[in-house]
Design an enzyme around this catalytic site. Structure first.
Site, short mmCIF file in Angstrom:
data_model
loop_
_atom_site.label_atom_id
_atom_site.label_comp_id
_atom_site.label_asym_id
_atom_site.label_seq_id
_atom_site.Cartn_x
_atom_site.Cartn_y
_atom_site.Cartn_z
N ARG A 201 15.99 -22.23 -22.20
CA ARG A 201 16.05 -21.01 -23.02
C ARG A 201 15.09 -21.16 -24.19
O ARG A 201 14.86 -22.28 -24.68
CB ARG A 201 17.47 -20.77 -23.54
N HIS A 202 14.55 -20.06 -24.67
CA HIS A 202 13.61 -20.09 -25.80
C HIS A 202 14.29 -20.62 -27.07
O HIS A 202 15.52 -20.64 -27.19
CB HIS A 202 13.04 -18.70 -26.06
N GLU B 233 16.44 -13.05 -35.29
CA GLU B 233 17.34 -12.05 -34.70
C GLU B 233 18.56 -12.72 -34.08
O GLU B 233 19.67 -12.16 -34.15
CB GLU B 233 16.58 -11.22 -33.66
N GLU C 186 14.36 -10.95 -20.57
CA GLU C 186 15.76 -10.64 -20.85
C GLU C 186 16.11 -9.26 -20.31
O GLU C 186 15.22 -8.44 -20.02
CB GLU C 186 16.00 -10.71 -22.36
#
Length: 214
Positions: A10-11, A16, A85
């Site tokens: 995952r990044h 955010e 996403e």
């Protein structure tokens, strides 16, 4: 190597994420911690003989993939929009006060079945290639997409099972999941959302996108 491995990353963290904002397909950036996480992930994978690095084209995933690729100068970063996403329509960019307020539907939101279909399309291609020739492939994607890929595509289809020692939980920023995929038998998910390589950079921020998609 008698089997292929699919490493799913995952990044790194974004502002955010921390603020509880729905990102979806907004092209947000890693924050300072996110860049540190990406570097530590690259360090953790530096000795792996990687065959391919495939990423969602959004900046937060691309920059994470580039940090991994910096330790593998002979491996180009490939883009695949199917790793994006889920698109959340009108609620992208909005923050919600608490989990009780997280919506399950919004105008323009990508249907779950459509998300799973595009992820399944990519998975079938990867599985075919990986079973034909042993390789180590890194996928860099997003929390909701990764959870959907593993739980609703790979496990549901019987292509892989969780190792008995694994209890599935949230997909944390810059976590690594590791699927061993032999040519002639179901695969085994031997690591799930592992952040042990991040040390003090492992901020376990609950991901709104994943919670809505789950």
């Amino acid at each position: 190597m008698s089997h292929s491995r699919i490493l799913i990353v995952r990044h790194g963290e974004t502002n955010e994420n921390v603020q509880g904002i729905v990102q979806g397909q907004l092209d947000t950036m890693l924050n300072e911690i996110g860049y540190e996480q990406a570097h530590k992930t690259g360090m953790a994978l530096r000795h792996e003989p990687l065959s391919r690095i495939i990423t969602s084209p959004l900046k937060r995933t691309l920059h994470t993939a580039e940090a991994i690729a910096s330790f593998h100068p002979g491996i180009p970063v490939e883009f695949d929009a199917r790793l994006k996403e889920r698109y959340f329509g009108e609620i992208e960019g909005r923050a919600f006060e608490s989990p009780a307020h997280w919506p399950t539907h919004a105008e323009g939101m990508e249907p779950r079945d459509q998300l799973r279909d595009r992820l399944a399309s990519l998975w079938e291609e990867l599985k075919r290639d990986a079973q034909a020739k042993p390789s180590i492939i890194v996928l860099v994607s997003h929390g909701g997409a990764i959870s959907s890929l593993i739980h609703h595509v790979i496990v549901r289809s019987g292509d892989a099972v969780f190792a008995p020692s694994i209890t599935p939980h949230r997909c944390w920023n810059c976590s690594i999941s590791d699927i061993h995929l032999p040519a002639d038998a179901p695969g085994v998910i031997v690591r799930w959302a592992d952040v042990s390589h991040l040390e003090d950079a492992a901020h376990k921020v609950v991901n709104v996108d994943e919670k809505i998609t789950a």
